[in-house]
Motif scaffolding. Structure first.
Motif, PDB file in Angstrom:
ATOM      1  N   PRO A 184       0.796  -1.223   0.000  1.00  0.00           N
ATOM      2  CA  PRO A 184       0.000   0.000   0.000  1.00  0.00           C
ATOM      3  C   PRO A 184       0.833   1.279   0.000  1.00  0.00           C
ATOM      4  CG  PRO A 184      -0.024  -1.008   2.165  1.00  0.00           C
ATOM      5  CD  PRO A 184       0.643  -1.986   1.244  1.00  0.00           C
ATOM      6  N   ALA A 185       2.136   1.146   0.278  1.00  0.00           N
ATOM      7  CA  ALA A 185       2.991   2.329   0.321  1.00  0.00           C
ATOM      8  C   ALA A 185       3.457   2.780  -1.062  1.00  0.00           C
ATOM      9  CB  ALA A 185       4.206   2.056   1.209  1.00  0.00           C
ATOM     10  N   LEU A 186       3.191   1.990  -2.082  1.00  0.00           N
ATOM     11  CA  LEU A 186       3.673   2.354  -3.419  1.00  0.00           C
ATOM     12  C   LEU A 186       2.959   3.599  -3.934  1.00  0.00           C
ATOM     13  CD1 LEU A 186       3.902  -1.145  -5.134  1.00  0.00           C
ATOM     14  CD2 LEU A 186       5.768   0.253  -4.235  1.00  0.00           C
ATOM     15  N   PRO A 187       3.705   4.540  -4.511  1.00  0.00           N
ATOM     16  CA  PRO A 187       3.069   5.760  -5.034  1.00  0.00           C
ATOM     17  C   PRO A 187       1.989   5.478  -6.072  1.00  0.00           C
ATOM     18  CG  PRO A 187       5.461   6.001  -4.973  1.00  0.00           C
ATOM     19  CD  PRO A 187       5.165   4.567  -4.667  1.00  0.00           C
ATOM     20  N   ASP A 188       2.152   4.411  -6.862  1.00  0.00           N
ATOM     21  CA  ASP A 188       1.177   4.077  -7.903  1.00  0.00           C
ATOM     22  C   ASP A 188      -0.219   3.836  -7.324  1.00  0.00           C
ATOM     23  OD1 ASP A 188       3.817   3.650  -8.724  1.00  0.00           O
ATOM     24  OD2 ASP A 188       3.202   2.292 -10.318  1.00  0.00           O
ATOM     25  N   LEU A 189      -0.289   3.447  -6.044  1.00  0.00           N
ATOM     26  CA  LEU A 189      -1.559   3.062  -5.448  1.00  0.00           C
ATOM     27  C   LEU A 189      -2.181   4.159  -4.601  1.00  0.00           C
ATOM     28  CD1 LEU A 189      -0.694  -0.586  -4.341  1.00  0.00           C
ATOM     29  CD2 LEU A 189      -1.560   0.225  -6.517  1.00  0.00           C
ATOM     30  N   ALA A 190      -1.490   5.275  -4.451  1.00  0.00           N
ATOM     31  CA  ALA A 190      -1.965   6.320  -3.541  1.00  0.00           C
ATOM     32  C   ALA A 190      -3.337   6.863  -3.930  1.00  0.00           C
ATOM     33  CB  ALA A 190      -0.947   7.459  -3.493  1.00  0.00           C
ATOM     34  N   ARG A 191      -3.647   6.868  -5.223  1.00  0.00           N
ATOM     35  CA  ARG A 191      -4.916   7.440  -5.679  1.00  0.00           C
ATOM     36  C   ARG A 191      -6.048   6.415  -5.688  1.00  0.00           C
ATOM     37  NH1 ARG A 191      -5.663   5.654 -10.795  1.00  0.00           N
ATOM     38  NH2 ARG A 191      -3.845   4.738 -11.821  1.00  0.00           N
ATOM     39  N   LEU A 192      -5.743   5.156  -5.407  1.00  0.00           N
ATOM     40  CA  LEU A 192      -6.747   4.107  -5.478  1.00  0.00           C
ATOM     41  C   LEU A 192      -7.309   3.795  -4.101  1.00  0.00           C
ATOM     42  CD1 LEU A 192      -5.023   1.686  -8.008  1.00  0.00           C
ATOM     43  CD2 LEU A 192      -6.763   3.409  -8.464  1.00  0.00           C
ATOM     44  N   PRO A 193      -8.600   3.511  -3.995  1.00  0.00           N
ATOM     45  CA  PRO A 193      -9.219   3.266  -2.689  1.00  0.00           C
ATOM     46  C   PRO A 193      -8.627   2.046  -2.000  1.00  0.00           C
ATOM     47  CG  PRO A 193     -10.705   2.642  -4.471  1.00  0.00           C
ATOM     48  CD  PRO A 193      -9.563   3.370  -5.101  1.00  0.00           C
TER      49      PRO A 193
END
Length: 306
Positions: A267-276
């Motif tokens: 969950p810490a990956l920047p790619d996932l920051a915008r995803l719920p």
């Protein structure tokens, strides 16, 4: 595999958790211990009652018990993500799930590929024709994803979103008039990356239920002609790693002789920051500890029978 099951099942944190819920650890062999844990977890940690995961009730736990659940889940491998064990795999498999999971797991897989993970075969994104709930529709809408009716629609949209592709290069499938009997396959050919196949499988028990994870894995293995010594990386959520890893060992490693590694989304990956991202409660962790127990029991039975 048997040693791995015995080590997980016999871990001190799991013993303490059973004791907290009033259980007495049995003095018996591994098969009977797994049977005890299956029965015990069914009585104390099954909050689904045959329903889908979003419909499970949340137990009312005191703060000390809730904290023990979280500590136990972390010790048993349901919390912290780990990176892939190898730099290269024959195939990368993304397991479907609820809408938010479809988005996050596909995004994580693409992050791995663009970060240098080598895949010599294909990326397989596996799902079913399970209808999406109203909550899932809202989750997808928040991420800008519309017009999805089923889990496999959400996975297909996640692939197009993460890869920036608009249409599959290849399509196949059978519309049998009922989702439990039907299947579909869409293959994308993104530049510089391996082929990405989005696959919805039929159920192996269509009169009883929709396709589950093991159905999709077996169906995919037949399509891709999985070979002995192929190394396969599965991507799921950390909370599901133990149970889905054991399911894959039973449905893929045992019959095909391939290697299986399973990783959870970081969950810490920047790619996932915008995803719920869902909130994981103590009840969710207890439910998936039970799922892991049941998966290990099925794997152990298969190993003994084989």
């Amino acid at each position: 595999m048997v040693d791995g099951i015995a080590g997980w099942v016999g871990a001190a944190p799991l013993r303490r958790l059973v004791a907290r819920f009033g259980g007495t650890w049995p003095a018996c062999d591994l098969a009977d211990t797994l049977r005890f844990l299956d029965d015990f977890s069914g009585a104390h940690w099954d909050f689904r009652g045959g329903r889908e995961r979003p419909d499970a009730r949340e137990p009312d736990l005191d703060p000390d018990t809730a904290e023990l659940v979280r500590v136990t889940a972390a010790a048993l491998g349901l919390v912290r993500p780990v990176p892939p064990a190898r730099p290269a795999y024959a195939h990368l498999v993304v397991l479907g799930g609820l809408a938010h999971a479809c988005l996050r797991r596909v995004a994580h897989a693409v992050h791995l590929l663009r970060g240098g993970l080598r895949v010599t075969g294909e990326v397989a994104v596996l799902g079913s024709f399970r209808p999406l709930s109203e909550l899932e529709h809202r989750t997808l809408a928040e991420a800008g994803v519309l017009d999805c009716a089923t889990e496999v629609d959400a996975l297909d949209a996640a692939v197009r979103l993460a890869l920036g592709v608009s249409a599959p290069a290849l399509q196949d499938g059978v519309d049998a008039g009922h989702p439990h009997h039907s299947w579909s396959s869409r293959t994308y050919l993104p530049a510089g990356l391996p082929p990405v196949r989005v696959l919805a499988a039929p159920s192996s028990e269509p009169h009883r239920r929709r396709a589950h994870t093991a159905d999709t894995q077996r169906f995919w293995a037949g399509h891709v002609q999985l070979a002995p010594d192929d190394a396969v990386l599965l991507v799921t959520a950390p909370i599901y790693v133990p149970f889905q890893h054991c399911d894959a060992l039973r449905t893929l490693a045992l019959p095909y002789g391939c290697g299986i590694d399973t990783v959870g989304v970081d969950p810490a990956l920047p790619d996932l920051a915008r995803l719920p991202e869902p909130t994981l409660s103590p009840g969710r962790y207890l439910q998936e500890i039970r799922s892991a127990v049941r998966s290990m029991r099925a794997l152990h039975a298969a190993l003994v029978a084989g």
